[in-house]
Design a protein around this motif. Structure first.
Motif, mmCIF file in Angstrom:
data_model
loop_
_atom_site.group_PDB
_atom_site.id
_atom_site.type_symbol
_atom_site.label_atom_id
_atom_site.label_comp_id
_atom_site.label_asym_id
_atom_site.label_seq_id
_atom_site.Cartn_x
_atom_site.Cartn_y
_atom_site.Cartn_z
ATOM 1 N N LEU A 192 13.521 71.665 27.456
ATOM 2 C CA LEU A 192 14.273 71.869 26.132
ATOM 3 C C LEU A 192 12.996 72.769 24.781
ATOM 4 O O LEU A 192 13.684 73.400 24.297
ATOM 5 C CB LEU A 192 14.593 71.171 25.635
ATOM 6 N N GLU A 193 12.388 71.940 24.737
ATOM 7 C CA GLU A 193 11.291 71.999 23.856
ATOM 8 C C GLU A 193 10.858 74.083 24.265
ATOM 9 O O GLU A 193 10.226 74.666 23.292
ATOM 10 C CB GLU A 193 10.048 71.419 23.689
ATOM 11 N N LEU A 194 10.168 73.893 25.509
ATOM 12 C CA LEU A 194 10.016 75.534 26.001
ATOM 13 C C LEU A 194 11.104 76.679 25.918
ATOM 14 O O LEU A 194 10.813 77.448 25.254
ATOM 15 C CB LEU A 194 9.961 75.967 27.387
ATOM 16 N N LEU A 195 12.447 76.051 26.150
ATOM 17 C CA LEU A 195 13.541 77.226 25.895
ATOM 18 C C LEU A 195 14.589 77.346 24.594
ATOM 19 O O LEU A 195 14.169 78.372 23.865
ATOM 20 C CB LEU A 195 15.138 76.693 26.615
ATOM 21 N N VAL A 196 13.835 76.591 23.307
ATOM 22 C CA VAL A 196 13.702 77.139 21.957
ATOM 23 C C VAL A 196 12.679 77.709 21.078
ATOM 24 O O VAL A 196 13.258 78.742 20.910
ATOM 25 C CB VAL A 196 13.914 75.542 21.072
ATOM 26 N N LYS A 197 11.642 77.678 22.230
ATOM 27 C CA LYS A 197 10.402 78.565 21.859
ATOM 28 C C LYS A 197 10.862 80.510 21.809
ATOM 29 O O LYS A 197 10.736 80.509 21.608
ATOM 30 C CB LYS A 197 9.291 78.175 22.499
ATOM 31 N N GLY A 256 19.169 83.128 22.875
ATOM 32 C CA GLY A 256 20.171 82.088 22.199
ATOM 33 C C GLY A 256 21.025 81.128 23.423
ATOM 34 O O GLY A 256 21.122 80.157 23.040
ATOM 35 N N HIS A 257 21.777 81.583 23.087
ATOM 36 C CA HIS A 257 23.023 81.272 24.297
ATOM 37 C C HIS A 257 22.754 81.173 25.346
ATOM 38 O O HIS A 257 23.038 79.840 25.991
ATOM 39 C CB HIS A 257 24.432 82.335 24.310
ATOM 40 N N LEU A 258 21.944 81.950 26.165
ATOM 41 C CA LEU A 258 21.388 81.454 27.484
ATOM 42 C C LEU A 258 20.036 80.865 27.514
ATOM 43 O O LEU A 258 20.173 80.066 28.674
ATOM 44 C CB LEU A 258 20.479 83.104 28.042
ATOM 45 N N CYS A 259 19.258 80.871 26.374
ATOM 46 C CA CYS A 259 18.711 79.627 26.530
ATOM 47 C C CYS A 259 19.276 77.474 26.435
ATOM 48 O O CYS A 259 18.982 77.470 26.867
ATOM 49 C CB CYS A 259 17.605 79.432 25.107
ATOM 50 N N GLY A 260 20.415 77.724 26.071
ATOM 51 C CA GLY A 260 21.515 77.062 25.875
ATOM 52 C C GLY A 260 21.949 76.524 27.001
ATOM 53 O O GLY A 260 21.988 75.723 27.255
ATOM 54 N N MET A 261 22.254 77.611 27.363
ATOM 55 C CA MET A 261 22.827 77.568 28.743
ATOM 56 C C MET A 261 22.139 76.624 30.302
ATOM 57 O O MET A 261 21.904 75.830 30.959
ATOM 58 C CB MET A 261 23.544 78.470 29.835
ATOM 59 N N LEU A 262 21.340 77.630 29.908
ATOM 60 C CA LEU A 262 20.231 77.168 31.320
ATOM 61 C C LEU A 262 19.246 74.803 30.375
ATOM 62 O O LEU A 262 19.267 74.635 31.183
ATOM 63 C CB LEU A 262 18.181 77.979 30.636
ATOM 64 N N ALA A 263 19.332 75.086 28.959
ATOM 65 C CA ALA A 263 18.560 74.256 28.961
ATOM 66 C C ALA A 263 19.799 73.141 29.727
ATOM 67 O O ALA A 263 19.628 71.378 29.834
ATOM 68 C CB ALA A 263 18.649 73.835 27.583
ATOM 69 N N ALA A 264 21.170 73.407 29.591
ATOM 70 C CA ALA A 264 22.379 72.166 29.633
ATOM 71 C C ALA A 264 22.110 72.222 31.569
ATOM 72 O O ALA A 264 22.650 71.004 31.660
ATOM 73 C CB ALA A 264 23.732 72.872 29.705
ATOM 74 N N THR A 265 22.035 72.795 32.150
ATOM 75 C CA THR A 265 22.498 73.307 33.147
ATOM 76 C C THR A 265 21.277 73.360 34.477
ATOM 77 O O THR A 265 20.798 72.723 35.474
ATOM 78 C CB THR A 265 22.798 74.501 33.948
#
Length: 317
Positions: A231-236, A306-315
């Motif tokens: 999650l920290e990686l994807l937020v960055k 941002g949408h893609l990062c959220g999707m990957l963080a969740a799945t």
């Protein structure tokens, strides 16, 4: 002919040595083989041998050799336009006109086409005309990954030099010399995955050394199932450039594909993929590969990062 760093292909080297010693060089050579098979290395040595003034060619010491090996010989021209997918026919026509001008200082004029398979039909037809009636003291070197993309009439007017894979023992020895600090397992994996071609084996090993920090972090987080680290990686990465983010997604997918292959018994030179294969199941890898493929396609279709990062963080985990 001294082939030096060009390994293997003994039959081909003997053929060329005999032709050079007897001064029976032809007007066109077709060097065929996959990427990393040594086409460029062989072409460089062959061009130096053609221009060399010593008895044993190429000597690597005379001015003609040095210029050829350094890529600054006035009678050697690289025929390409890297900004175009297909080599323009006008470029081939310019070569055909220039070929009738005598060499500046060398034995002959040499035209190197490093991606001959990217010649369109008009360019091939233009080249065919000069190959049918070539000027004296002119040689064309066509480098091709897939010779079947050339017209049969062009291939019939060339001497084809088909590069073959190296024996595994010879390839492994070459990698041990070039990468003395790499683990033996990584070198052996690179040998097997390269198909026997030194250039491909080196690319596999250098890809590992060139992994960006984001990919190293992803590999560690995914292997350990660490959701917070991922999650920290994807937020960055939410503010990353689109091209950079798409490239990372493709690299992460390739990392997991190699991990999946490792679980199927196919060696990989990437330590990160081996660790992922050790800690994650085949089902988890297959699902993550599918999600990264979907995200990469969406990224290329301009979906918000941002949408893609959220999707990957969740799945992903």
């Amino acid at each position: 002919m001294d082939f030096g760093q060009f390994l293997g292909n003994d039959t081909l080297k003997a053929q060329l040595s005999a032709a050079i010693d007897a001064q029976r060089l032809t007007h066109c050579y077709l060097l065929s083989g996959p990427k990393g098979s040594g086409k460029h290395t062989l072409a460089q040595l062959l061009m130096a041998a053609m221009e060399c003034t010593a008895a044993q060619r190429p000597c690597g010491r005379c001015s003609q050799c040095r210029k050829a090996l350094q890529g600054i010989h006035p009678d050697i021209a690289v025929v390409d336009d890297t900004s175009r997918r297909t080599i323009p026919v006008d470029l081939i026509r310019q070569v055909c006109s220039d070929a009738y001008i005598r060499p500046n200082e060398g034995r002959r004029k040499i035209y190197l086409l490093p991606r001959a398979q990217d010649l369109g039909l008009p360019g091939q037809n233009a080249l065919l005309k000069i190959l049918e009636e070539p000027p004296e003291a002119v040689t064309f070197l066509l480098l091709c990954e897939n010779a079947d993309r050339l017209l049969p009439t062009i291939r019939s007017r060339c001497v084809e030099l088909k590069l073959v894979p190296l024996p595994e023992a010879l390839l492994l020895q070459a990698l041990q010399t070039r990468y003395p600090d790499r683990p033996q397992a990584a070198l052996q994996a690179a040998c097997r995955r390269s198909g026997g071609f030194l250039g491909q084996a080196q690319a596999l090993l250098e890809d590992q050394a060139a992994l960006p920090p984001q990919t190293l972090t992803f590999a560690e987080a995914f292997a350990q199932g660490d959701r917070l680290q991922l999650l920290e990686l994807l937020v960055k990465l939410e503010k990353a450039q689109r091209d950079d983010f798409c490239q990372l997604l493709l690299q992460w997918r390739a990392l997991l594909v190699q991990a999946l292959q490792a679980q199927s018994g196919i060696d990989t030179p990437l330590a990160q993929s081996r660790e992922i294969a050790r800690q994650r199941t085949m089902a988890e890898l297959s699902q993550a590969i599918a999600q990264l493929s979907q995200a990469a396609e969406a990224c290329q279709a301009n979906v918000g990062i941002g949408h893609l990062c959220g999707m990957l963080a969740a799945t992903l985990l």
